[in-house]
Design a protein around this motif. Structure first.
Motif, PDB file in Angstrom:
ATOM      1  N   GLU A  73       0.828  -1.210   0.000  1.00 26.89           N
ATOM      2  CA  GLU A  73       0.000   0.000   0.000  1.00 26.89           C
ATOM      3  C   GLU A  73       0.865   1.263   0.000  1.00 26.89           C
ATOM      4  N   CYS A  74       1.941   1.247   0.774  1.00 25.34           N
ATOM      5  CA  CYS A  74       2.849   2.399   0.786  1.00 25.34           C
ATOM      6  C   CYS A  74       3.498   2.588  -0.584  1.00 25.34           C
TER       7      CYS A  74
ATOM      8  N   LYS B  47       6.254  13.342  -0.556  1.00 16.16           N
ATOM      9  CA  LYS B  47       5.408  12.181  -0.269  1.00 16.16           C
ATOM     10  C   LYS B  47       5.932  10.932  -0.950  1.00 16.16           C
ATOM     11  N   GLN B  48       6.439  11.077  -2.164  1.00 16.44           N
ATOM     12  CA  GLN B  48       7.021   9.933  -2.867  1.00 16.44           C
ATOM     13  C   GLN B  48       8.177   9.354  -2.060  1.00 16.44           C
ATOM     14  N   GLU B  49       9.047  10.228  -1.576  1.00 20.11           N
ATOM     15  CA  GLU B  49      10.205   9.776  -0.811  1.00 20.11           C
ATOM     16  C   GLU B  49       9.789   9.159   0.518  1.00 20.11           C
TER      17      GLU B  49
ATOM     18  N   ALA C  59       7.723   1.950   2.634  1.00 18.63           N
ATOM     19  CA  ALA C  59       7.595   0.659   1.954  1.00 18.63           C
ATOM     20  C   ALA C  59       8.857  -0.174   2.144  1.00 18.63           C
ATOM     21  N   ASP C  60      10.010   0.458   2.001  1.00 14.53           N
ATOM     22  CA  ASP C  60      11.279  -0.258   2.176  1.00 14.53           C
ATOM     23  C   ASP C  60      11.422  -0.792   3.595  1.00 14.53           C
ATOM     24  N   GLN C  61      11.113   0.038   4.575  1.00 14.25           N
ATOM     25  CA  GLN C  61      11.236  -0.381   5.973  1.00 14.25           C
ATOM     26  C   GLN C  61      10.270  -1.509   6.316  1.00 14.25           C
ATOM     27  N   LEU C  62       9.050  -1.416   5.833  1.00 14.21           N
ATOM     28  CA  LEU C  62       8.074  -2.476   6.092  1.00 14.21           C
ATOM     29  C   LEU C  62       8.509  -3.784   5.441  1.00 14.21           C
ATOM     30  N   ASN C  63       9.107  -3.708   4.260  1.00 18.97           N
ATOM     31  CA  ASN C  63       9.610  -4.924   3.616  1.00 18.97           C
ATOM     32  C   ASN C  63      10.763  -5.536   4.407  1.00 18.97           C
TER      33      ASN C  63
END
Length: 58
Positions: free
Chosen positions: A17-18, A30-32, A38-42
């Protein structure tokens, strides 16, 4: 073990979702931000998956 699986699925879903928000955002900040989220959640999901696999091996 089911708790781990549930949390892993939630982390993967939240990361996706992120990434979607990142891709749809027109504002660079917002993109950054959502890209980093998203990277951290992965990374967290990978760590949970590793812990699950280690528990299975024991």
């Amino acid at each position: 073990m089911q708790d781990y699986r549930t949390q892993l699925e939630k982390l993967r879903k939240d990361a996706a979702e992120c990434a979607l928000i990142r891709d749809l955002a027109t504002d660079k900040a917002k993109q950054e931000l959502f890209g980093r989220l998203a990277d951290q959640l992965n990374v967290l999901a990978d760590q949970v998956e590793t812990a699950m696999n280690e528990r299975k091996a024991v």
